[in-house]
Design a protein around this motif. Structure first.
Motif, PDB file in Angstrom:
ATOM      1  N   ALA A 171      10.702 -14.611 -62.613  1.00  0.00           N
ATOM      2  CA  ALA A 171       9.619 -13.822 -62.014  1.00  0.00           C
ATOM      3  C   ALA A 171       9.610 -12.395 -62.558  1.00  0.00           C
ATOM      4  O   ALA A 171       8.541 -11.840 -62.860  1.00  0.00           O
ATOM      5  N   TYR A 172      10.789 -11.796 -62.695  1.00  0.00           N
ATOM      6  CA  TYR A 172      10.850 -10.428 -63.225  1.00  0.00           C
ATOM      7  C   TYR A 172      10.335 -10.400 -64.659  1.00  0.00           C
ATOM      8  O   TYR A 172       9.558  -9.512 -65.040  1.00  0.00           O
ATOM      9  N   ARG A 175       6.599 -10.574 -64.921  1.00  0.00           N
ATOM     10  CA  ARG A 175       5.897  -9.341 -64.533  1.00  0.00           C
ATOM     11  C   ARG A 175       6.078  -8.217 -65.547  1.00  0.00           C
ATOM     12  O   ARG A 175       5.152  -7.455 -65.820  1.00  0.00           O
ATOM     13  N   HIS A 176       7.294  -8.110 -66.119  1.00  0.00           N
ATOM     14  CA  HIS A 176       7.629  -6.931 -66.921  1.00  0.00           C
ATOM     15  C   HIS A 176       7.874  -7.233 -68.400  1.00  0.00           C
ATOM     16  O   HIS A 176       8.058  -6.306 -69.183  1.00  0.00           O
TER      17      HIS A 176
END
Length: 304
Positions: A171-172, A175-176
């Motif tokens: 998930a991180y 997003r990034h």
């Protein structure tokens, strides 16, 4: 004649910090603990504690005598264990210090199995991300990552090829974005932990061009490495920690490795004791047991 129980009460008082607490731990009256230390002081011809109405601390003579008192009690315990080993059993206390993440999530169930194999052992476990003082604390050994700065300690290798792993949750990364180089770490939220009062925020890598150290930053830091790993799983940032600690997370997809692990900092795992005479039969068997468990656990890791 010096009485061994007086020596034991002296050491227990040092560790407990007071006669009353030592007496409580030994299930004796506080007056008996105080009398035992006074009797030992008389036999030695030395004052072991500096006492006042509000405090008690070791004297210089007490500081000098303490390691010898511990060695005396240790030798007694080793003799008892040697006799037990002759009868095919391990007995007595096994006092260990371990780091938070490895201790809770891997070592704890392994030690359950070890103790079930040797029910005569009584386990005393200290879980902390502070470096244990094996010369002063009542410990038989510590399980430690990394190269040892204490050259006088005896280190027995458990996982010599272990390295750190740079990773984050899916998930991180969604997003990034995924860092493409170590320099990219400067723009990412890096989750840091404290080891023995020092923040681990200079992350070291072995790249084709040589060693590279990057100073990282982020909005979260903890003195518990298990907490930092949980933050990473929750998608809060990148984490850089022992690969042994996060193998289950990698296998189950909770974390993803960002760089090949062979580029990451070495993190060999050791079983450490203060001196060779402390390598009791129980510690020797524990060392062999943990080597097998570490090898089997490392073999589960994904291949780069």
């Amino acid at each position: 004649m010096i009485r061994l129980d007086d020596v034991q009460i002296f050491v227990q008082t040092v560790d407990a910090g007071s006669f009353s607490e030592a007496a409580r731990q030994l299930s004796i009256a506080p007056g008996l603990a105080s009398s035992a230390v006074q009797r030992l002081e008389k036999a030695l011809g030395a004052r072991l504690f500096m006492r006042s109405t509000r405090s008690m601390q070791l004297s210089e003579d007490g500081e000098r005598y303490l390691p010898h008192a511990r060695a005396l009690l240790g030798a007694l315990a080793q003799g008892e264990q040697a006799l037990a080993q002759g009868r095919g059993a391990l007995t007595g206390p096994l006092r260990l210090s371990v780091s938070s993440d490895f201790g809770r999530n891997l070592l704890l169930p392994w030690l359950d199995d070890f103790q079930h194999q040797h029910p005569g052992l009584s386990l005393q476990l200290r879980i902390s991300d502070r470096a244990a003082d094996l010369l002063r604390q009542p410990l038989d050994a510590a399980v430690r990552y990394g190269a040892l700065a204490d050259s006088g300690l005896v280190a027995m290798s458990l996982a010599p090829d272990n390295r750190r792993a740079l990773c984050a949750s899916p998930a991180y990364l969604a997003r990034h974005g995924t860092p493409s180089s170590v320099e990219d770490l400067r723009r990412h939220n890096c989750l840091r932990f404290v080891w023995s009062e020092q923040v681990h925020e200079r992350w070291r890598f072995t790249l084709p061009g040589g060693e590279r150290t990057v100073s990282v930053s982020g909005d979260r830091v903890s003195d518990d490495a298990d907490v930092v790993r949980r933050w990473a799983i929750a998608g809060e940032g990148l984490v850089y920690k022992s690969r042994l600690d996060i193998i289950d997370d990698l296998v189950n997809g909770r974390l993803v490795e960002v760089f090949p692990h062979q580029h990451c900092e070495p993190a060999p795992l050791h079983l450490v004791c203060a001196e060779r005479v402390q390598l009791t039969p129980a510690l020797a068997q524990l060392r062999d047991f943990l080597r097998i468990r570490c090898d089997a656990h490392a073999a589960r890791a994904p291949v780069d």
